[in-house]
Structure formats: structure tokens, C-alpha cells
Enzyme design. Structure first.
Site, mmCIF file in Angstrom:
data_model
loop_
_atom_site.group_PDB
_atom_site.id
_atom_site.type_symbol
_atom_site.label_atom_id
_atom_site.label_comp_id
_atom_site.label_asym_id
_atom_site.label_seq_id
_atom_site.Cartn_x
_atom_site.Cartn_y
_atom_site.Cartn_z
ATOM 1 N N LYS A 101 31.245 44.013 43.846
ATOM 2 C CA LYS A 101 32.681 44.185 43.584
ATOM 3 C C LYS A 101 32.882 45.555 42.963
ATOM 4 C CE LYS A 101 36.538 41.677 43.837
ATOM 5 N NZ LYS A 101 36.867 40.639 44.804
ATOM 6 N N ASP A 141 41.285 44.301 47.372
ATOM 7 C CA ASP A 141 41.459 43.200 46.413
ATOM 8 C C ASP A 141 42.827 43.432 45.758
ATOM 9 O OD1 ASP A 141 40.028 40.833 45.120
ATOM 10 O OD2 ASP A 141 40.564 41.989 43.354
HETATM 11 P P1 NAD Z 1 48.187 41.092 45.863
HETATM 12 O O1 NAD Z 1 48.120 42.317 45.052
HETATM 13 O O2 NAD Z 1 48.546 41.186 47.297
HETATM 14 O O3 NAD Z 1 49.233 40.058 45.191
HETATM 15 C C1 NAD Z 1 49.153 39.653 43.861
HETATM 16 C C2 NAD Z 1 50.404 38.840 43.558
HETATM 17 O O4 NAD Z 1 50.300 38.323 42.244
HETATM 18 C C3 NAD Z 1 51.707 39.664 43.589
HETATM 19 O O5 NAD Z 1 52.734 38.868 44.151
HETATM 20 C C4 NAD Z 1 51.999 39.898 42.104
HETATM 21 O O6 NAD Z 1 53.376 40.058 41.852
HETATM 22 C C5 NAD Z 1 51.500 38.590 41.526
HETATM 23 N N1 NAD Z 1 51.204 38.689 40.106
HETATM 24 C C6 NAD Z 1 50.665 39.714 39.415
HETATM 25 N N2 NAD Z 1 50.621 39.417 38.105
HETATM 26 C C7 NAD Z 1 51.124 38.162 37.977
HETATM 27 C C8 NAD Z 1 51.363 37.290 36.896
HETATM 28 N N3 NAD Z 1 51.047 37.650 35.643
HETATM 29 N N4 NAD Z 1 51.894 36.078 37.165
HETATM 30 C C9 NAD Z 1 52.217 35.719 38.419
HETATM 31 N N5 NAD Z 1 52.046 36.496 39.479
HETATM 32 C C10 NAD Z 1 51.507 37.698 39.254
HETATM 33 O O7 NAD Z 1 46.789 40.359 45.639
HETATM 34 P P2 NAD Z 1 46.097 39.287 46.583
HETATM 35 O O8 NAD Z 1 45.219 39.987 47.516
HETATM 36 O O9 NAD Z 1 47.110 38.300 47.068
HETATM 37 O O10 NAD Z 1 45.131 38.573 45.520
HETATM 38 C C11 NAD Z 1 45.597 37.505 44.690
HETATM 39 C C12 NAD Z 1 44.390 36.725 44.209
HETATM 40 O O11 NAD Z 1 43.675 36.265 45.359
HETATM 41 C C13 NAD Z 1 43.376 37.536 43.377
HETATM 42 O O12 NAD Z 1 42.777 36.687 42.417
HETATM 43 C C14 NAD Z 1 42.341 37.951 44.410
HETATM 44 O O13 NAD Z 1 41.081 38.240 43.817
HETATM 45 C C15 NAD Z 1 42.323 36.690 45.248
HETATM 46 N N6 NAD Z 1 41.757 36.908 46.583
HETATM 47 C C16 NAD Z 1 42.396 37.697 47.501
HETATM 48 C C17 NAD Z 1 41.795 37.894 48.745
HETATM 49 C C18 NAD Z 1 42.461 38.708 49.812
HETATM 50 O O14 NAD Z 1 41.916 38.776 50.931
HETATM 51 N N7 NAD Z 1 43.607 39.287 49.563
HETATM 52 C C19 NAD Z 1 40.566 37.297 49.034
HETATM 53 C C20 NAD Z 1 39.961 36.491 48.086
HETATM 54 C C21 NAD Z 1 40.572 36.312 46.856
#
Ligand code: NAD
Length: 424
Positions: A101, A141
Site C-alpha cells: 500500500k 484508493d
Molecule cells: P472515494 O474517495 O471515491 O470516496 C470516499 C467517500 O467517502 C466520499 O463520498 C467522501 O465524501 C466520503 N467521506 C469522506 N470522509 C467521510 C466521513 N468522515 N464520513 C462519511 N463519508 C466520508 O473513495 P473510495 O474509493 O470509494 O473508497 C472508500 C472506501 O472503500 C475506503 O475505505 C477504501 O479503502 C475502500 N476501498 C475502495 C476500493 C476501490 O476500488 N475504490 C477498493 C477497496 C476498498
């Protein structure tokens, strides 16, 4: 409240898994720390400086694999924990990759587009000796995008002087990205959820869903679940949440969010909300904390880690939790859900669709031959459902939670690969 420490949580569940597998303390030690930590300060042309990381946790099963996070709280402890979870996750879905990571400690909301491009290129300049299609393959991410992957690919190929599109995944399609990567994390979780509710004899039309986070994982989950007939009763972003017992249309909410900047701004200016509009749409503006505790059947944390703890777990009404975020529950919350018979589909399985399609992207890049969307989806579904079935059967057999079951199976696979390499 238990202190938020994702790495401590990893060590805890690792040692429980080691006990179930009867691993010696010397083997356990080898799984407790990353193989390599690369940590630098990067500086861009206007003099701003940032901490940049790449943690390479374990590569016994294949090249290190894992995203790069741009976040003010992306410190080394967090990146280490996420790298460890990547090694576990790739083993859970049994794809031939290890875990890594990366991160840059920054607030992308305070950086302009040129600064974002500069820090992306600066990260690659430092990490280029350690990454590569057969070595370590980063991806997006939190707050990193396909566009950022494009800058990083370009910088890497400039340094190496040749085309090496498999160095990074989550790229735009035009640069060798895979069809289906954008929705893969949510789609993988939905395949499992649909399978699980069929096993317990329920129909999507009878189930309500609340989703925290409306980014890549959360928005696509809302959209796909809505298309299957689930009622999406609550969604949120970092500024606040919307709740409607009649259900929300995620696409409509998304287009309004794009127009207004945040979900809350659809109805409010500052703290003043338009009560007539709220009433006519049947919507309430609530906080992110209230969303977690709202009336729903399925709760999907899809934003940050550590949001469900021993302080709020007892108040959660959902009977199924699908962890699309990484590490949204503390171990204490897990214990409470186990006691209350709440089913938790753990992150290392629920969100593994993202890394699975990243793996497909790497395979396509190496072959320089690209698959149709249907091929991506059918392979993704097969991998997700196969992994879920193994984990569910093992958890039933051993009377342990799905998380413990997933960890035990993954640790067993990693240890086997380490043994075969003569590392232990
Ligand atoms: P992203 O940046 O696209 O979206 C994050 C979302 O969370 C946004 O809508 C933001 O407004 C919201 N957010 C931020 N702070 C917040 C808070 N305090 N309370 C509520 N909402 C809040 O990110 P993503 O890619 O959707 O990732 C979200 C989670 O999913 C993370 O934990 C990431 O590690 C995990 N994840 C994502 C992927 C991927 O392919 N995108 C894969 C595995 C895991």
C-alpha cells in the site's frame, strides 16, 4: 472508546488466526511486519513538502499489490495496516498477488490540479526502483483517481524509457485500464450480498440499505443495489447524510450532488435547510453518525476506517453489514455483532472485487489483449462467489465469524507459499 489503531487490529486477528492454525511463534513473527518500508519526503516546485510512503508487506504469493491513498491522515501506521490487509485480501480471493500500500500525507481538497499532478509524479520518481508489473503494482484508493494513475504511469514509463502499462492499475481505459474496474469494488460486494440473501431466503425488494460514503465504492453500490430492487434509504458524504424511508434514487441524488457540491447542499445552505423541499421529497438531513444507526436491514460502510466501535455498535439496527470500506469496524464492534447475531461480510472479502479486476487489468496489460465487459463480470462473479462459499463453509464448520474464517484461510495460503519458497 477503543483507540483507533488499524495495525493493532490486524495483529490481533492475525494472532487469533495463528492460534487456530497452530502456527509457531517464529512463523507468526514473519507475518507481523512488512518486508519493506519505503518512506520519503517529496517536494514540489512551489516548495510544499509531503510525506510519501510505499509499504511492501508480503510477496510470497506474487508481486506486491495495493492502492495509493492521498489523505491528511495517511501516516505510516495506517499504510502498514492497509498493506497487510492487501496481502490477506489477495489470498482470500486466491489471486496470485501479494500485499502493499502507498500514500501521500496531503489534503487533495487544498491542492490545485497542477499540484496534484506534481505530487503524483514526485511519488513515482522516489518509488520507481521498487515498483513494476512483476514487482509491485499500485492502484487508486481514497482520493486518488484514474487520472492520477495516468500521471503516475507516464512518469514511470519516462523513467524506464519503455511502455510498461502493467505497472499500475485503475488506469483510464485509453491507457490500458480494464472495462469494469470503475464499478468492480461495489459489484464484487453486491455479488456476495445477492448470494447471501438468496441463501437466507430473502428478496432484494423487501430489504432496505443505508450506505456511508458516496464515492467510488459507495455510489456504485447504491446504484447497482437500486437496479436490483433494494430500497436505498440513506446515503452520505463527508458533509452529511440524506435519509428517506420511501427510498432514494442514487443516480438522481448523484447528479444533484454534482450540481450542489455535497449531499447536504441539495437541501441546505449552511445550517439552514429548506423544510418545504425536504417535506415534498420525503427526505431528512441527518449526520453520518445517525446514518450508521438508522432503521435499515443492510448497512454498508463505504468511507473511512474505525467508524463503528463499541460506542455505537449496540445501536445499529441492520442485521447485515457489508464492509466496502477497509477496516470500518473495530474488533470490539465485531464482538458485539457476533453476540447480537449481526452478519458482517468482512472487508477482505466484501471489497476484494476491486483488486480482482485490477488483477484482470494487469493480465490484459501483460497480454496486450483486452476483454469484453461480460468476460470481466463473469470472471469476477466466479472468483467472488467461490471465495464466499469457501469462507462461509469454513465459518459454519468451525463456528467462527466470516472475518476470522477469511483470515484463517488467507493466512494458511500465505504461509504455504512462504514454506514452499523456503522462507520459513
Ligand atoms: P472515494 O474517495 O471515491 O470516496 C470516499 C467517500 O467517502 C466520499 O463520498 C467522501 O465524501 C466520503 N467521506 C469522506 N470522509 C467521510 C466521513 N468522515 N464520513 C462519511 N463519508 C466520508 O473513495 P473510495 O474509493 O470509494 O473508497 C472508500 C472506501 O472503500 C475506503 O475505505 C477504501 O479503502 C475502500 N476501498 C475502495 C476500493 C476501490 O476500488 N475504490 C477498493 C477497496 C476498498
Amino acid at each position: 472508546m477503543s483507540k483507533k489503531s488499524p495495525f493493532k487490529n490486524y495483529l490481533e486477528i492475525l494472532s487469533e488466526s495463528a492460534k487456530i492454525l497452530n502456527l509457531s511463534s517464529s512463523i507468526l513473527e514473519k507475518l507481523q511486519e512488512p518486508q519493506n518500508i519505503h518512506q520519503y519526503e517529496i517536494e514540489i516546485s512551489n516548495g510544499k513538502k509531503f510525506n510519501a510512503y510505499r509499504v511492501q508487506f508480503n510477496n510470497a504469493r506474487g508481486p506486491y499489490k495495493g492502492g495509493i491513498r492521498f489523505h491528511p491522515e495517511a501516516d505510516i501506521q495506517e499504510v502498514k495496516a492497509l498493506a497487510a490487509l492487501m496481502a490477506i485480501k489477495c489470498a482470500v480471493v486466491n489471486i496470485p498477488l501479494g500485499g502493499g500500500k502507498g500514500g501521500i500525507q496531503c489534503n487533495p481538497k487544498e491542492l490545485n490540479a497542477d499540484e496534484i499532478q506534481e505530487i503524483s509524479r514526485a511519488w513515482v520518481q522516489k518509488m520507481a526502483p521498487f515498483i513494476g508489473p512483476r514487482q509491485d503494482i499500485p492502484a487508486p484508493d481514497v482520493y486518488t483517481t484514474p487520472q492520477i494513475m495516468g500521471y503516475m504511469l507516464d512518469e514511470y514509463e519516462k523513467i524506464k524509457g519503455k511502455s510498461l502499462s502493467g505497472v499500475i492499475t485503475g488506469k483510464p481505459l485509453e491507457l490500458g485500464g480494464s472495462l469494469g474496474r470503475g464499478t468492480a469494488t461495489a459489484q464484487g460486494g453486491v455479488y456476495i450480498l445477492l448470494d447471501y440473501i438468496a441463501r437466507i431466503g430473502k428478496n432484494p425488494e423487501d430489504l432496505t440499505v443505508a450506505i456511508q460514503g458516496f464515492g467510488n465504492a459507495g455510489y456504485h453500490a447504491a446504484n447497482i443495489l437500486h437496479s436490483h430492487g433494494f430500497k436505498i434509504v440513506a446515503v452520505s458524504d463527508s458533509k452529511g447524510a440524506l435519509y428517506s424511508k420511501n427510498g432514494l434514487d442514487p443516480q438522481l441524488v448523484h447528479s444533484k450532488k454534482l450540481e450542489k457540491g455535497s449531499l447536504k447542499n441539495i437541501y441546505c445552505e449552511g445550517e439552514v435547510c429548506d423544510s418545504e423541499k425536504l417535506m415534498s421529497d420525503g427526505v431528512k438531513v441527518i449526520t453520518n453518525e445517525e446514518l450508521l444507526e438508522c432503521e435499515c436491514d443492510i448497512l454498508i460502510p463505504a468511507a473511512l476506517d474505525g467508524v463503528i466501535t463499541d460506542e455505537n455498535a449496540e445501536n445499529i439496527k441492520a442485521s447485515i453489514i457489508l464492509e466496502l470500506a477497509n477496516g470500518p469496524l473495530t474488533p470490539e464492534a465485531d464482538d458485539i455483532f457476533e453476540k447480537n447475531n449481526v452478519i458482517v461480510i468482512p472487508d477482505v472479502l466484501a471489497n476484494a472485487g476491486g483488486v480482482t479486476v485490477s488483477y484482470f487489468e494487469l493480465v490484459q496489460n501483460i497480454q496486450n489483449f483486452y476483454w469484453k465487459e461480460e468476460e470481466v463480470q463473469s470472471r469476477l462473479k466466479e472468483i467472488m462467489l467461490g471465495a464466499f462459499s469457501d469462507i462461509l463453509n469454513f465459518s459454519t464448520q468451525k463456528k467462527i465469524t466470516l472475518r476470522k474464517s477469511a483470515f484463517v484461510l488467507a493466512v494458511e495460503r500465505i504461509v504455504k507459499a512462504m514454506e514452499l519458497r523456503g522462507r520459513i
